[in-house]
Design an enzyme around this catalytic site. Structure first.
Site, PDB file in Angstrom:
ATOM      1  N   ASP A 122       0.812  -1.215   0.000  1.00 36.23           N
ATOM      2  CA  ASP A 122       0.000   0.000   0.000  1.00 36.23           C
ATOM      3  C   ASP A 122       0.847   1.267   0.000  1.00 36.23           C
ATOM      4  OD1 ASP A 122      -2.049  -1.815   0.301  1.00 36.23           O
ATOM      5  OD2 ASP A 122      -3.035  -0.737   1.947  1.00 36.23           O
ATOM      6  N   HIS A 270       3.600  -2.318   3.119  1.00 31.10           N
ATOM      7  CA  HIS A 270       3.633  -0.964   2.567  1.00 31.10           C
ATOM      8  C   HIS A 270       4.955  -0.700   1.844  1.00 31.10           C
ATOM      9  CE1 HIS A 270       0.447  -0.684   5.578  1.00 31.10           C
ATOM     10  NE2 HIS A 270      -0.005   0.387   4.935  1.00 31.10           N
TER      11      HIS A 270
END
Length: 300
Positions: A122, A270
């Site tokens: 992400d 992430h």
């Protein structure tokens, strides 16, 4: 004449008497010969051999080795005459049931639907970390899912193109990571998501944006419905190791992912936040352990 006969008879009687009491010589008794003669194998005879009287019907004692075996429990595999079968390998992990595929908040997808695992990244693309993550995935031959922020996709289109070119799946993560997006009106949600999709497809013409992931997992029925109307499935996760938090260490990220991941897991990571160094360090160990477990990957 009669006196002569009497003398002969007396002499014969004396000879017979002497023959009766004279010893048979120096031969040893037969019993002594039996007791000291070695067997043909030059080993001592069993202790029970020759102990009984003639005609004794008692069964001979078993050899010492047999007696030792008979003392062991019959069920003990170590002394069983029949070898036990070798233990079989443990069965492979059972895939998550299909019914659990949409077990996330408000029915969002939080499992892959089979025994493969999915890595999702992400908050990118990041010019510093996205290339490193792509290199690691390439080395492992793994395809993943990248949930892209629209503003960053517009700023770094070459990275979006790289992601798409290498066969990874693309996901809409809102224009600028708006936590409250789902509480906005349908028109605002649609405008936000469309703007993000436009930035992604401009950088990677012809690419499909298959998924939407709400910032912070703050799902609402409205956001899910708008995304579905735009052809995107709402994608949640199974495992969140908080790698976006600077306070989370590499070891904590690694242990959390390995402890919580099983077949069908969707792992939240992430490539654009604030703690990518620790995440990338943990990812090396995660790849090694998942390989040891025999996991395979899906890009969703």
């Amino acid at each position: 004449m009669s006196r002569h006969k009497l003398g002969i008879a007396a002499a014969a009687a004396l000879l017979l008497a002497l023959a009766w009491v004279w010893p048979e010589g120096e031969r040893p008794p037969a019993s002594a010969t039996t007791a000291t003669e070695p067997t043909a194998s030059a080993s001592p005879a069993p202790a029970s051999e020759g102990d009984g009287e003639a005609g004794d019907t008692a069964e001979p004692e078993a050899p010492a080795s047999s007696a030792a075996e008979s003392d062991a429990p019959a069920s003990d595999p170590a002394t069983s005459s029949t070898p036990s079968p070798a233990p079989s390998d443990p069965p492979p992990p059972v895939a998550e049931p299909a019914a659990n595929t949409y077990d996330g908040p408000l029915g969002t997808r939080n499992h892959t639907g089979d025994d493969r695992v999915a890595l999702t990244f992400d908050d990118g693309p990041s010019p510093e970390w996205t290339p490193k993550v792509l290199d690691m995935l390439r080395e492992q031959g793994v395809k993943a899912t990248f949930c892209l922020i629209g503003a960053y996709a517009e700023a770094y289109p070459e990275l979006v193109a790289d992601i798409a070119r290498e066969g990874h799946t693309l996901c809409n993560h809102s224009w600028f990571h708006e936590f409250d997006l789902g509480k906005q009106s349908e028109e605002e949600i649609r405008s936000n998501l469309q703007r993000t999709n436009d930035a992604i497809t401009k950088a990677a013409p012809g690419a499909e944006v298959k998924y939407f992931r709400h910032a912070g997992g703050q799902w609402t029925d409205r956001a899910i419905a708008v995304a579905a109307d735009m052809g995107m499935e709402s994608l949640h996760w199974t495992v969140d190791p908080s790698d976006w938090d600077n306070r989370t260490t590499e070891a904590e990220i690694r242990d959390h992912v390995l402890d919580r991941s099983g077949p069908g897991a969707i792992v939240l990571l992430h490539d654009g936040a604030s703690n990518q160094k620790d995440m990338c360090g943990a990812l090396e160990s995660i790849f090694a352990e998942f390989s040891r477990r025999g996991y395979t990957y899906t890009a969703l």
